[in-house]
Design a protein around this motif. Structure first.
Motif, PDB file in Angstrom:
ATOM      1  N   TYR A  97       0.831  -1.207   0.000  1.00 48.78           N
ATOM      2  CA  TYR A  97       0.000   0.000   0.000  1.00 48.78           C
ATOM      3  C   TYR A  97       0.865   1.257   0.000  1.00 48.78           C
ATOM      4  O   TYR A  97       0.603   2.208  -0.747  1.00 48.78           O
ATOM      5  CB  TYR A  97      -0.938  -0.003   1.205  1.00 48.78           C
TER       6      TYR A  97
ATOM      7  N   ALA B  28       2.489   1.672  -3.369  1.00 44.75           N
ATOM      8  CA  ALA B  28       1.472   2.113  -4.326  1.00 44.75           C
ATOM      9  C   ALA B  28       1.231   3.612  -4.194  1.00 44.75           C
ATOM     10  O   ALA B  28       1.146   4.338  -5.190  1.00 44.75           O
ATOM     11  CB  ALA B  28       0.184   1.329  -4.119  1.00 44.75           C
TER      12      ALA B  28
ATOM     13  N   SER C   7      -1.826   1.324  -8.231  1.00 43.34           N
ATOM     14  CA  SER C   7      -2.773   0.690  -7.317  1.00 43.34           C
ATOM     15  C   SER C   7      -2.068  -0.437  -6.560  1.00 43.34           C
ATOM     16  O   SER C   7      -1.128  -1.048  -7.088  1.00 43.34           O
ATOM     17  CB  SER C   7      -3.967   0.119  -8.078  1.00 43.34           C
TER      18      SER C   7
END
Length: 68
Positions: free
Chosen positions: A19, A22, A28
């Protein structure tokens, strides 16, 4: 000669989650996951550049030739 992407190893050595990476790259989390699992059909040079910038590494740190 096949090439392997070592994204997970480099990311984990930088202590970043998928995460977080990203977020740093504008990608994503699902795309990061696909790349790490080898499910991506390919990777564009601009994507490699974003990953290298976020991970403070060189392209050769991410891509490694695999002996057949």
């Amino acid at each position: 000669m096949p090439v392997e992407i070592r994204l997970k190893q480099v990311r984990e050595s930088r202590e970043l989650s998928q995460y977080e990476l990203a977020k740093l790259t504008g990608m994503s989390p699902q795309n990061i996951q696909k790349l790490e699992q080898g499910r991506a059909k390919g990777i564009q040079l601009d994507t490699l550049e974003k990953l290298c910038e976020a991970l403070n590494c060189e392209i050769q740190d991410l891509l490694v030739k695999v002996k057949g």
